[in-house]
Scaffold this motif. Structure first.
Motif, PDB file in Angstrom:
ATOM      1  N   GLN A 226      15.517 -86.268-107.623  1.00  0.00           N
ATOM      2  CA  GLN A 226      16.242 -87.048-106.560  1.00  0.00           C
ATOM      3  C   GLN A 226      15.600 -87.469-105.549  1.00  0.00           C
ATOM      4  O   GLN A 226      16.021 -88.014-104.311  1.00  0.00           O
ATOM      5  CB  GLN A 226      17.367 -86.094-106.052  1.00  0.00           C
ATOM      6  N   MET A 227      14.030 -87.182-105.326  1.00  0.00           N
ATOM      7  CA  MET A 227      13.410 -87.588-104.268  1.00  0.00           C
ATOM      8  C   MET A 227      12.183 -87.715-104.760  1.00  0.00           C
ATOM      9  O   MET A 227      11.365 -87.300-105.781  1.00  0.00           O
ATOM     10  CB  MET A 227      13.172 -86.462-103.115  1.00  0.00           C
ATOM     11  N   GLY A 228      11.376 -88.952-104.022  1.00  0.00           N
ATOM     12  CA  GLY A 228       9.776 -89.102-104.594  1.00  0.00           C
ATOM     13  C   GLY A 228       8.783 -88.857-103.347  1.00  0.00           C
ATOM     14  O   GLY A 228       9.321 -89.294-102.143  1.00  0.00           O
ATOM     15  N   VAL A 229       7.763 -88.138-103.340  1.00  0.00           N
ATOM     16  CA  VAL A 229       6.923 -87.962-102.099  1.00  0.00           C
ATOM     17  C   VAL A 229       5.790 -88.163-102.796  1.00  0.00           C
ATOM     18  O   VAL A 229       5.340 -87.768-103.657  1.00  0.00           O
ATOM     19  CB  VAL A 229       7.181 -86.458-101.512  1.00  0.00           C
ATOM     20  N   ILE A 230       4.978 -88.622-101.716  1.00  0.00           N
ATOM     21  CA  ILE A 230       3.312 -88.833-101.943  1.00  0.00           C
ATOM     22  C   ILE A 230       2.704 -87.961-100.665  1.00  0.00           C
ATOM     23  O   ILE A 230       2.993 -88.180 -99.465  1.00  0.00           O
ATOM     24  CB  ILE A 230       2.826 -90.285-101.553  1.00  0.00           C
TER      25      ILE A 230
END
Ligand code: GLC
Length: 493
Positions: A226-230
């Motif tokens: 439910q989330m994308g992070v870099i």
């Protein structure tokens, strides 16, 4: 599934027994400076939540909170071939992704080295170079197909205001880029003009951020995402919010308030006002000497581009105060950004108690001879910098989860720091556990940050596919014409 490794990162404090008192005193001061305790983490999260809200409000705030016009998640049945272009900091990657319709895909890709001076070169150089790379890719993989028009998902990971899915007005460069004539402009027509000049038959179907791509690609293979992070050279996140929760879109769109839309947070800008993050004198110096002072306050403390620089500045300070490397020339250490995050990783990874690998590193890279106690201090410093970065990063994840009431989910994470920096995932997981007072082991954390699918390749292709489908079905992919006009007028371009 991610391997969280040992329950707690191993403490190497015990091995400091033979370190002389003056260096021990320095270590203890550094520990005070770089340690972020649970209370502070919680306070940062609370402030972060309100800043996320502010970014979505009409007044706006430091965190851009950009609606991306990505309004669908893949069903897994998407099919077709798409091009994807990722303009990262060091390389340019061109891929052709074939979506197979069964949550699977094939990928063919080429990497092109980006000349380092291009980061500060001219706009024409940049777009011509990108067009040349795309042209070379098509010539190699699709010779004699000039009449075919290819659809491109363009991953351009810098803060861009978007009035629709395939444009992006660059707000400001981040990650050390400083190319004149791009800020305040829409990058899509610039790329398409270069493609036309060079007769490359490609249309930008979607312009995306790496975080949005990561979220969509990870959701494709793991629907619990439910989330994308870099966590890489830069640091940022994307998640889905509802139109009804985005007051700044009011009057600009013709969408049901219940429509979910992906938000590219650009959380690197959190605390640009310097209200809450525990900035040290070293962080302040990095900010002052950067091409964009007072921007990206959060990113400058935690992202890969800066971790080595923080370490370098502390080491130099200790040299100048006469605590380490006595009587040795340290000229090579004086070059800004001469230590990168991989150097820190190697320091933390040295498996030997007497740190002989650290010894070799300093000898070969800087011609500096180190004593064992000095190396122990340097290793502890790397641990402190890496741990602070991981713990503060977790504040961003926690803030988004808290804002949208997520109690349990997967977070797709990508980037060199997450994938390669030792203990980064488990240090972040430990911080999340403290923030939310979760019981149990790190493996039992209900919100799990885990390695993502390839966002700027597969994610970009999926978003291009979803965009085409939406357009075919007569769906909206941006602001209304009148909304766009008023919005652009407000930007005073
Ligand atoms: C920087 C960019 C952002 C990107 C992040 C990770 O923060 O501004 O767009 O997502 O780096 O690459």
């Amino acid at each position: 599934m991610v391997h969280l490794g040992p329950k707690k990162p191993p403490s190497r404090k015990g091995s400091l027994a033979d370190v002389p008192r003056d260096l021990l005193e320095q270590i203890s001061q550094l520990e005070k400076l770089f340690t972020v305790d649970t209370q502070k983490l919680k306070a940062i999260v609370a402030h972060f939540v309100s800043e996320l809200e502010k970014g979505l409000s009409k007044e706006g705030g430091s965190i851009p909170m950009i609606p991306t016009w990505v309004m669908d998640l893949p069903t897994g049945t998407e099919k077709g071939a798409f091009l994807a272009l990722d303009m990262g900091g060091t390389n340019l990657r061109v891929c052709e992704i074939t979506l197979l319709g069964n949550r699977d895909f094939d990928i063919v890709q080429s990497k092109y080295h980006m000349p380092p001076d291009m980061k500060t070169g001219t706009s024409e150089q940049l777009w011509d170079y990108i067009a040349d790379c795309l042209s070379a890719f098509l010539k190699a993989h699709h010779p004699n197909e000039e009449s075919h028009e290819f659809h491109l998902g363009f991953t351009f990971s810098y803060p861009c205001s978007q009035t629709k899915i395939n444009n992006g007005i660059l707000q400001r460069w981040t990650k050390g880029f400083d190319i004149d004539g791009v800020e305040g402009k829409d990058v899509q027509p610039m790329l398409e003009a270069a493609l036309q000049r060079k007769k490359v038959p490609i249309k930008v179907t979607a312009l995306i951020n790496d975080t949005t791509g990561t979220m969509v690609a990870s959701n494709y293979t793991d629907p619990e995402t439910q989330m994308g992070v870099i966590f890489g050279t830069g640091c940022n996140a994307a998640y889905f919010d509802y139109v009804k929760n985005i007051p700044k879109l009011e009057g600009l769109v013709d969408l049901d308030p219940e429509t979910p839309i992906a938000i590219n947070c650009e959380w690197g800008a959190f605390d640009n006002e310097h209200n809450i993050l525990p900035r040290t004198a070293y962080d302040i110096q990095i900010d002052n000497d950067s091409p964009r002072p007072n921007q990206q306050a959060f990113e400058k403390i935690i992202a890969g581009l800066y971790l080595g620089e923080i370490q370098r500045l502390v080491i130099l300070d200790l040299v100048n105060q006469g605590f380490i490397f006595e009587g040795q020339g340290v000229e090579n250490l004086k070059e800004a950004y001469s230590l990168d995050a991989s150097f820190l990783s190697q320091i933390e990874e040295d498996p030997f108690e007497n740190l002989t690998e650290v010894e070799d590193l300093f000898q070969s890279k800087f011609g500096i001879q180190t004593t064992e106690p000095e190396r122990k201090l340097i290793r502890r410093l790397a641990e402190l910098i890496g741990t602070r970065a991981a713990r503060l990063s977790a504040c961003g994840v926690a803030a988004i989860a808290q804002k949208i009431g997520l109690k349990k989910c997967h977070v797709g994470a990508d980037g060199s720091v997450f994938n390669k920096y030792p203990h980064f995932p488990e240090r972040g997981a430990q911080a999340l556990k403290e923030i939310f007072d979760w019981e149990g082991t790190l493996e039992e954390n209900p919100i799990k940050v885990q390695p993502a699918e390839d966002g700027s390749g597969v994610g970009a292709a999926l978003i291009a596919a979803l965009t085409l489908k939406r357009i075919q079905n007569g769906g909206s992919v941006g602001m209304t014409a009148d909304g766009e006009r008023r919005y652009l007028k407000g930007l005073n371009l």
